[in-house]
Design a protein around this motif. Structure first.
Motif, PDB file in Angstrom:
ATOM      1  N   VAL A 194       4.988   5.558  -5.958  1.00 62.46           N
ATOM      2  CA  VAL A 194       3.880   5.430  -5.001  1.00 62.46           C
ATOM      3  C   VAL A 194       4.356   5.952  -3.654  1.00 62.46           C
ATOM      4  N   THR A 233      -0.469  -2.348  -6.125  1.00 63.58           N
ATOM      5  CA  THR A 233      -0.394  -1.144  -5.302  1.00 63.58           C
ATOM      6  C   THR A 233      -0.692   0.096  -6.142  1.00 63.58           C
ATOM      7  N   GLY A 292       0.804  -1.214   0.000  1.00 64.64           N
ATOM      8  CA  GLY A 292       0.000   0.000   0.000  1.00 64.64           C
ATOM      9  C   GLY A 292       0.836   1.262   0.000  1.00 64.64           C
ATOM     10  N   ALA A 293       0.532   2.149   0.947  1.00 65.27           N
ATOM     11  CA  ALA A 293       1.212   3.443   1.005  1.00 65.27           C
ATOM     12  C   ALA A 293       2.714   3.301   1.242  1.00 65.27           C
ATOM     13  N   SER A 348       4.539   0.812  -0.199  1.00 65.32           N
ATOM     14  CA  SER A 348       5.076  -0.078  -1.231  1.00 65.32           C
ATOM     15  C   SER A 348       6.285   0.524  -1.941  1.00 65.32           C
ATOM     16  N   ASP A 400      -2.389   5.050  -1.000  1.00 68.56           N
ATOM     17  CA  ASP A 400      -1.155   4.635  -1.678  1.00 68.56           C
ATOM     18  C   ASP A 400      -1.149   5.391  -3.011  1.00 68.56           C
TER      19      ASP A 400
END
Length: 527
Positions: A360, A476, A333-334, A336, A453
């Motif tokens: 990201v 992601t 996610g955020a 990654s 993300d």
């Protein structure tokens, strides 16, 4: 030539090495300390086990050895020796390793949110034969208190402008509407995700009306049931809306609304555990990989890397466990982007494929909860104003959730999850009160912040393999719509891992290669 090959999607096909891992020995439960590694229990490589103390005064000293023929006779003596160098209380020298991840796993999924769990689910569901793949999910926040999934507003819509995004959400809504056909577990109660099919209502100004018409045309071509409404039609259907400044509206007539994200997360987790997926509460801190050099037909040299081992630092401990693996799924996610850097992604000369980073990053978003006794009724859809402000109902008591994405200049500090209440007063409330006059008297009762993300390149997902780190796959970068697309994304990644290509939905536009090629996915409906 390299760019041309990437555009053509030249690459892998099914992984030639399969999903087996090298079954060599490795050290369990190493402990990180300021002076190196201390207090490890060395896994047996012959017919005995060596015990070492964790006391710094006896660093590296062997205090007991359990032999093959005299285990029972020597055990008491070994315990006494160990306790003689560790005074102060009883201690069990037979080290419990149940909290450690396994030494080997075919697939390691970094990130146990709804995306990572969906990948795990589809890997196990599509594997042949059953039990062929060992899957480990590593999640550092076992309470999910900072997880994007549970801090979201739980919306799902098909009102996108890119066909692939529409297809992802159509697949996912079918999954959600029939969730117990997918996620039922014997002897456990059925899941109730509390899906509210109230639809989405998007409002456009004169400036955005043409784009909205074009988007709806694409949505209908992909099978979404969406209608266009004039200001007069809008007033007739939703008399609580002030249509000033609205030139056109699009309304999702079915398969749109919102649901309980926590229920989906827990349902996936329960199901994959029943399918044999392993979990570890820890943080990935290192990848061990090998490199080889290749040359393209144009003479450009590239370095190919393959991850062999993932180092997992155990939650609330100094211990770490190396896990040998064949495949790594980056579903962090955020975070990654940080995981990609650990694997060497983006570490090369600028402008080259080797130097192309995963774009990201962490972005903070606020959600506000308010009460308004005279607010819109039970038939209220999920409303997205032309200003970017949005809201939906929450429950039956005239409560509402809403917010607004900040501009680049207004981006808040993502270093914490504190809420800026002035942002509501200055940026969220004014446009909502203009659109829904009843909201002039609303009272904010609660608020929280969560993470996107955020894909800074084009705000769309990154799905599939990295072209140079050949056994790292991405799931992601969804920039706020990962929850609603998770079931479909999980299947897409599983298909790529198992078969070497997408089958159900062709997500080639979402491959990593586009960052190097400079080809953006132009999605107009990012909220």
């Amino acid at each position: 030539m390299l760019r041309r090959a990437l555009r053509l999607g030249l690459g892998r096909g099914p992984l030639s090495w399969g999903l087996g891992t090298h079954r060599g020995g490795s050290t369990l439960g190493k402990v990180e300390g300021s002076g190196g590694y201390r207090g490890s229990w060395v896994a047996p490589v012959s017919s005995y086990v060596t015990f070492r103390t964790q006391d710094p005064a006896y660093y590296g000293k062997t205090v007991g050895r359990l032999g093959e023929g005299d285990q029972n006779g020597k055990l008491s003596e070994i315990k006494k020796k160990i306790q003689s160098v560790l005074p102060g209380g009883a201690w069990n020298p037979l080290y419990n390793t149940s909290h450690l991840p396994p030494e080997h796993s075919d697939v390691v999924i970094v990130g146990g949110g709804v995306i990572g769990l969906s990948v795990a689910y589809w890997l196990k569901r599509l594997e042949k034969p059953r039990g062929a793949i060992r899957v480990l999910v590593v999640e550092r926040d076992h309470t999910y208190s900072r997880a994007s999934t549970v801090l979201s507003v739980g919306g799902i819509r098909q009102q996108f402008s890119v066909p692939e995004n529409i297809q992802l959400s159509l697949f996912s809504i079918e999954f959600l509407r029939n969730i117990n056909e997918y996620l039922a577990v014997v002897d456990d109660p059925p899941l109730d995700i509390q899906f509210n099919p109230a639809g989405y209502l998007l409002l456009a100004s004169e400036k955005g009306a043409a784009v909205m018409e074009s988007n709806v045309k694409v949505q209908r071509q992909e099978g979404a049931k969406v209608c266009l409404m004039s200001p007069e039609q809008l007033r007739n259907k939703f008399p609580w809306i002030n249509t000033e400044g609205v030139a056109l509206a699009s309304y999702g007539m079915e398969h749109e609304g919102w649901f309980d994200p926590w229920c989906l997360l827990q349902g996936l987790r329960r199901k994959v555990q029943s399918m044999g997926v392993l979990f570890c509460h820890g943080e990935v801190t290192r990848f061990v990989s090998s490199s080889s050099h290749a040359e393209t037909t144009s003479g450009e040299e590239v370095t190919l890397k393959r991850i062999h081992e993932v180092h997992v630092k155990i939650d609330r401990s100094l211990e770490y466990q190396p896990v040998e693996c064949a495949i790594v799924i980056n579903a962090a996610g955020a975070w990654s982007g940080q995981i990609a850097e650990l694997a060497g992604v983006g570490k090369g000369p600028p402008g080259t494929l080797q130097g192309t980073k995963l774009p990201v990053e962490l972005r903070k978003r606020y959600v506000y909860f308010w009460h308004c006794p005279q607010g819109p009724g039970l038939e209220t859809p999920f409303v997205i104003d032309a200003s970017g402000a949005y809201f939906r109902r929450e429950g039956l008591g005239n409560n509402y959730l809403g917010g607004c994405s900040p501009t680049e200049e207004e981006e808040p500090d993502p270093g914490n999850l504190e809420v800026d209440h002035d942002f509501f007063q200055d940026k969220v409330w004014p446009p909502l009160a203009r659109r829904v006059p009843a909201f002039e008297t609303l009272k904010v009762r609660n608020a929280w912040a969560g993470y996107y993300d955020y894909n800074t390149f084009d705000q769309n997902g990154v799905v599939g393999p990295h072209p140079l780190v050949i056994n790292m796959y991405f799931a992601t970068g969804f920039s706020g719509h990962g929850l609603q697309q998770a079931p479909a994304v999980g299947r897409a990644v599983a298909e790529m891992v198992l078969d070497g290509h997408f089958q159900t939905i062709n997500l080639s536009p979402f491959l990593f290669n586009r960052f190097y090629l400079g080809v953006k996915v132009q999605e107009h409906n990012i909220i």
